[in-house]
Design a protein around this motif. Sequence first.
Motif, mmCIF file in Angstrom:
data_model
loop_
_atom_site.group_PDB
_atom_site.id
_atom_site.type_symbol
_atom_site.label_atom_id
_atom_site.label_comp_id
_atom_site.label_asym_id
_atom_site.label_seq_id
_atom_site.Cartn_x
_atom_site.Cartn_y
_atom_site.Cartn_z
ATOM 1 N N ILE A 592 0.834 -1.201 0.000
ATOM 2 C CA ILE A 592 0.000 0.000 0.000
ATOM 3 C C ILE A 592 0.871 1.254 0.000
ATOM 4 O O ILE A 592 0.649 2.184 -0.784
ATOM 5 C CB ILE A 592 -0.946 -0.011 1.218
ATOM 6 C CG1 ILE A 592 -2.030 -1.063 1.025
ATOM 7 C CG2 ILE A 592 -1.568 1.363 1.442
ATOM 8 C CD1 ILE A 592 -2.875 -1.293 2.258
ATOM 9 N N GLY A 593 1.877 1.275 0.875
ATOM 10 C CA GLY A 593 2.728 2.450 0.971
ATOM 11 C C GLY A 593 3.480 2.740 -0.312
ATOM 12 O O GLY A 593 3.480 3.873 -0.812
ATOM 13 N N VAL A 594 4.116 1.719 -0.880
ATOM 14 C CA VAL A 594 4.933 1.932 -2.067
ATOM 15 C C VAL A 594 4.060 2.203 -3.287
ATOM 16 O O VAL A 594 4.335 3.126 -4.070
ATOM 17 C CB VAL A 594 5.852 0.717 -2.308
ATOM 18 C CG1 VAL A 594 6.668 0.917 -3.574
ATOM 19 C CG2 VAL A 594 6.782 0.510 -1.119
ATOM 20 N N VAL A 595 3.000 1.426 -3.466
ATOM 21 C CA VAL A 595 2.133 1.605 -4.635
ATOM 22 C C VAL A 595 1.462 2.972 -4.590
ATOM 23 O O VAL A 595 1.275 3.620 -5.625
ATOM 24 C CB VAL A 595 1.078 0.478 -4.718
ATOM 25 C CG1 VAL A 595 0.049 0.780 -5.798
ATOM 26 C CG2 VAL A 595 1.766 -0.845 -5.016
ATOM 27 N N PHE A 596 1.092 3.420 -3.400
ATOM 28 C CA PHE A 596 0.468 4.740 -3.309
ATOM 29 C C PHE A 596 1.412 5.809 -3.848
ATOM 30 O O PHE A 596 1.015 6.664 -4.649
ATOM 31 C CB PHE A 596 0.087 5.053 -1.867
ATOM 32 C CG PHE A 596 -0.701 6.327 -1.734
ATOM 33 C CD1 PHE A 596 -2.069 6.323 -1.867
ATOM 34 C CD2 PHE A 596 -0.061 7.527 -1.495
ATOM 35 C CE1 PHE A 596 -2.790 7.493 -1.767
ATOM 36 C CE2 PHE A 596 -0.769 8.697 -1.385
ATOM 37 C CZ PHE A 596 -2.140 8.684 -1.523
ATOM 38 N N GLY A 597 2.667 5.755 -3.404
ATOM 39 C CA GLY A 597 3.618 6.754 -3.877
ATOM 40 C C GLY A 597 3.840 6.674 -5.371
ATOM 41 O O GLY A 597 3.834 7.706 -6.067
ATOM 42 N N LEU A 598 4.001 5.455 -5.907
ATOM 43 C CA LEU A 598 4.247 5.312 -7.338
ATOM 44 C C LEU A 598 3.015 5.685 -8.158
ATOM 45 O O LEU A 598 3.129 6.283 -9.237
ATOM 46 C CB LEU A 598 4.672 3.867 -7.641
ATOM 47 C CG LEU A 598 5.962 3.399 -6.950
ATOM 48 C CD1 LEU A 598 6.289 1.968 -7.351
ATOM 49 C CD2 LEU A 598 7.120 4.313 -7.278
ATOM 50 N N ALA A 599 1.830 5.348 -7.658
ATOM 51 C CA ALA A 599 0.598 5.714 -8.369
ATOM 52 C C ALA A 599 0.454 7.222 -8.461
ATOM 53 O O ALA A 599 0.061 7.774 -9.498
ATOM 54 C CB ALA A 599 -0.615 5.099 -7.667
ATOM 55 N N MET A 600 0.785 7.910 -7.376
ATOM 56 C CA MET A 600 0.710 9.365 -7.409
ATOM 57 C C MET A 600 1.756 9.962 -8.342
ATOM 58 O O MET A 600 1.558 11.034 -8.902
ATOM 59 C CB MET A 600 0.869 9.929 -6.004
ATOM 60 C CG MET A 600 -0.252 9.552 -5.038
ATOM 61 S SD MET A 600 -1.914 9.983 -5.616
ATOM 62 C CE MET A 600 -2.527 8.357 -6.115
ATOM 63 N N ASP A 601 2.904 9.252 -8.516
ATOM 64 C CA ASP A 601 3.896 9.691 -9.498
ATOM 65 C C ASP A 601 3.253 9.859 -10.867
ATOM 66 O O ASP A 601 3.355 10.918 -11.503
ATOM 67 C CB ASP A 601 5.025 8.664 -9.597
ATOM 68 C CG ASP A 601 6.100 8.885 -8.552
ATOM 69 O OD1 ASP A 601 5.914 9.796 -7.716
ATOM 70 O OD2 ASP A 601 7.093 8.153 -8.562
ATOM 71 N N TYR A 602 2.614 8.802 -11.339
ATOM 72 C CA TYR A 602 2.027 8.843 -12.675
ATOM 73 C C TYR A 602 0.844 9.799 -12.737
ATOM 74 O O TYR A 602 0.596 10.423 -13.767
ATOM 75 C CB TYR A 602 1.615 7.430 -13.111
ATOM 76 C CG TYR A 602 2.821 6.568 -13.385
ATOM 77 C CD1 TYR A 602 3.659 6.841 -14.456
ATOM 78 C CD2 TYR A 602 3.151 5.509 -12.552
ATOM 79 C CE1 TYR A 602 4.785 6.080 -14.697
ATOM 80 C CE2 TYR A 602 4.277 4.741 -12.790
ATOM 81 C CZ TYR A 602 5.089 5.026 -13.861
ATOM 82 O OH TYR A 602 6.207 4.278 -14.094
ATOM 83 N N GLU A 603 0.120 9.927 -11.634
ATOM 84 C CA GLU A 603 -0.970 10.897 -11.600
ATOM 85 C C GLU A 603 -0.422 12.308 -11.794
ATOM 86 O O GLU A 603 -0.953 13.095 -12.576
ATOM 87 C CB GLU A 603 -1.711 10.795 -10.260
ATOM 88 C CG GLU A 603 -2.879 11.745 -10.122
ATOM 89 C CD GLU A 603 -4.095 11.300 -10.903
ATOM 90 O OE1 GLU A 603 -5.014 12.123 -11.068
ATOM 91 O OE2 GLU A 603 -4.136 10.137 -11.341
ATOM 92 N N VAL A 604 0.656 12.615 -11.083
ATOM 93 C CA VAL A 604 1.238 13.956 -11.193
ATOM 94 C C VAL A 604 1.812 14.191 -12.580
ATOM 95 O O VAL A 604 1.554 15.221 -13.221
ATOM 96 C CB VAL A 604 2.320 14.152 -10.104
ATOM 97 C CG1 VAL A 604 3.097 15.446 -10.345
ATOM 98 C CG2 VAL A 604 1.682 14.185 -8.722
ATOM 99 N N PHE A 605 2.598 13.234 -13.100
ATOM 100 C CA PHE A 605 3.242 13.426 -14.393
ATOM 101 C C PHE A 605 2.229 13.565 -15.524
ATOM 102 O O PHE A 605 2.389 14.395 -16.417
ATOM 103 C CB PHE A 605 4.187 12.254 -14.688
ATOM 104 C CG PHE A 605 5.412 12.253 -13.831
ATOM 105 C CD1 PHE A 605 6.134 13.412 -13.619
ATOM 106 C CD2 PHE A 605 5.852 11.091 -13.228
ATOM 107 C CE1 PHE A 605 7.264 13.427 -12.821
ATOM 108 C CE2 PHE A 605 6.981 11.088 -12.432
ATOM 109 C CZ PHE A 605 7.697 12.253 -12.228
ATOM 110 N N LEU A 606 1.182 12.760 -15.488
ATOM 111 C CA LEU A 606 0.225 12.744 -16.594
ATOM 112 C C LEU A 606 -0.771 13.892 -16.482
ATOM 113 O O LEU A 606 -0.987 14.654 -17.435
ATOM 114 C CB LEU A 606 -0.509 11.397 -16.610
ATOM 115 C CG LEU A 606 -1.263 11.038 -17.885
ATOM 116 C CD1 LEU A 606 -0.313 11.000 -19.069
ATOM 117 C CD2 LEU A 606 -1.944 9.686 -17.723
ATOM 118 N N VAL A 607 -1.377 14.043 -15.319
ATOM 119 C CA VAL A 607 -2.443 15.032 -15.170
ATOM 120 C C VAL A 607 -1.873 16.447 -15.094
ATOM 121 O O VAL A 607 -2.557 17.409 -15.450
ATOM 122 C CB VAL A 607 -3.309 14.702 -13.934
ATOM 123 C CG1 VAL A 607 -4.441 15.706 -13.769
ATOM 124 C CG2 VAL A 607 -3.887 13.293 -14.055
ATOM 125 N N SER A 608 -0.621 16.593 -14.646
ATOM 126 C CA SER A 608 -0.046 17.938 -14.602
ATOM 127 C C SER A 608 0.054 18.530 -16.007
ATOM 128 O O SER A 608 -0.127 19.740 -16.198
ATOM 129 C CB SER A 608 1.338 17.906 -13.948
ATOM 130 O OG SER A 608 2.244 17.140 -14.710
#
Length: 733
Positions: A592-608
């Motif tokens: 949960i901890g690691v996937v949350f951080g990595l999922a937010m990575d792609y959210e930030v890169f793509l949606v930004s």
Amino acid sequence: MLAWVVALVGVGFAAAAASGPSNSPLTVPGTESQRGFDLIDKRFPGASADGATARVVFSAVPGQTLASSENVAAVRNVVAELRTGSSQVASVVGPFDDSQGLGPRALNADKTIAYAVVTYTTTATELSDTTVDALKRAAADGRRAGLRVEIGGDALTEVPVAGRGEIVGLAITVLVLILTFGSLIAAGLPVVTALWGVGIGIAGITALGGVLHLSGSTALLALMLGLAVGIDYALFIVSRYRAELADGHDGEHAVGRALGTAGSAVVFAGLTVVVALSGLAVVDIPNLTKMGLAAAATVTVAVFIALTLVPAFLGFAKRRILPRKVRKAEKNEGRESKASRQPRSSTAGFGARWARIVMARPLAVLVLGILGLGALALPVLDLRMALPDDGHKPRDTTQRKAYDLLANGFGPGFNGPLIITVNTGEHRDARIAADKASQIVGALNGVAAVGPPTVDAFDGVAMVTVVPKAGPNDSATKDLVSHIRDYRGELRAATGADVLVTGRTALNIDIAHRLATALIPYLALVCGLAFVLLLIVFRSVVVPLKAAAGFLLSVLASLGVIVGVFQHGWLGGLLGVDQTGPINSTMPIFLIGVVFGLAMDYEVFLVSRMREEYASGAQPRAAVVAGLGHNARVVTAGALIMISVFAGFIGSTEPMIKMLGFGLGVAVLLDAFVVRMTLVPAALALLGQAAWWLPRRLAAVLPNPDIDGARLGGEDAAGTVPPQRRPASQARK
């Protein structure tokens, strides 16, 4: 670059001078089992010491017993060899050493299976090769004498290594980068800078390993995450730098704009990973906290590397970061004037076409994706968790064979005994109280045997060994522990003492309970902090909520796949899973901890990038198309890189790392391609303008980090902003 060279050399020297990794004692503050261990440490010095142990198990060949004179002599010879095999041996107690207190208890009823206990003066990771070789040689001599001899315990514990798969993963990473950039310099830069950051992180962990009692698994986890995020962060900055060069900016302006947009996204993406990993401290298990903080520190180094060392390399590379054919065309045809340079198209290419396909039927895509991820998550309903022991090792290992022999000879519960501590305080009649406690506990269902009490020197505390009928990871043993604890009032009334249930098995049960109860607070913490970060980044209330919902789908689906492979054995043979069983208790919360951080990575890169287009004046649907058109290729490359890096750790000798590498690879696959590149554009298409809604009062108080680069402008060397330099969406408007 020189500063980073100094940092790497300095930390490297510190690591070389360090004592190396050590066994980190597993403690769970506040639990009954931990209070019992603390009492044993205080009143029975050496009884629960951190020294390594080995159980050498003897079995007679079919048709014989260990009581024959030949077999007794063979066992005694092995025990004598164990005593003289190494200076690190503290004591050896054999099955026929009645004078040393083990006696007939180490020989089963039909005299076919026996064991010797070897205790060492140092931890398992500090045992020398000579000591381990002597242990193995003694067992081999016993086999040559006609006995079956296997070795259990932690003396054969090896420092976990990643395996050859990591090299394959790096090779795939380089191939993906070459295909993405078409330039060896551009492909090599992210790998070099990521390895640089990982080198500093691992060296730092090694330097502090002895002081902070960091285990080998801590370094391996940091290596896994440091490589993945380090390559990805550099990849996004280099990609944006090349895009800015293509838009007509010179080197300094291009790298400045790349850091002002992609670099800002890296900062916030890294913050979400650090928040998720640091949040593991809420579980209050020191080992877990240390692993999370060490990995978070390595990710922090990766962020600083991306913001400083990557631009330094770009300063050396300049336009050589572009493919050779592009530079050759520029040289032959002459570089276009900056005023006539046209912006790159964001409405063509695979990303834009995929966005249009998804947004043509957004509701159907959204429902189908959610149902598919839900189906993958179904095995989670059958999730069973436990901490691994020798019973979870492959059947061809000597540790697993020793475990099975002991279970067959002495019962399944022999491998997971409980320890009852009886504390009479100042009464000094611990033996009488322990005898009464033994009678009460021995009469309970699920108890196979109760050993004689061991009393401390002051006759105030006693230890009683209780052997359950069921194995250490069976639910019946968990129920027995709860049952004994429920009898605390009756035991106190009968004995006048405080009775605690401890031992390794009870500690594992308490750890599983602690992890289960901490799951919701942990989720609330990381989701809450990440919501605030994403609220600031995107200046939207809906986008962070959508991001969190997508993360939950990703983590549940990946956890379901883990249960299917490692617990049920589906396709386990293809992945080298030799032994199925319960999932490691620490796995879900780590995932949960690691996937949350990595999922937010792609959210930030793509949606930004979508936010950047929207802030430049594009309509909501056009912003989604443009955002995917710009970033789909690099997000795809980043996801493939992460998957290949994580997949390389499937070959690890550490079951936890193997499981985590597989789970993270699956999670990135599902999150990047199903959630972020499919469900996110579908949801944004349905939401339209509402996706970017932010109350005015909230907008007035929120800081604006300008992640979309609205305040960067497009100035050239003279400070003017040519119309051609504006984003494509703004130019169209």
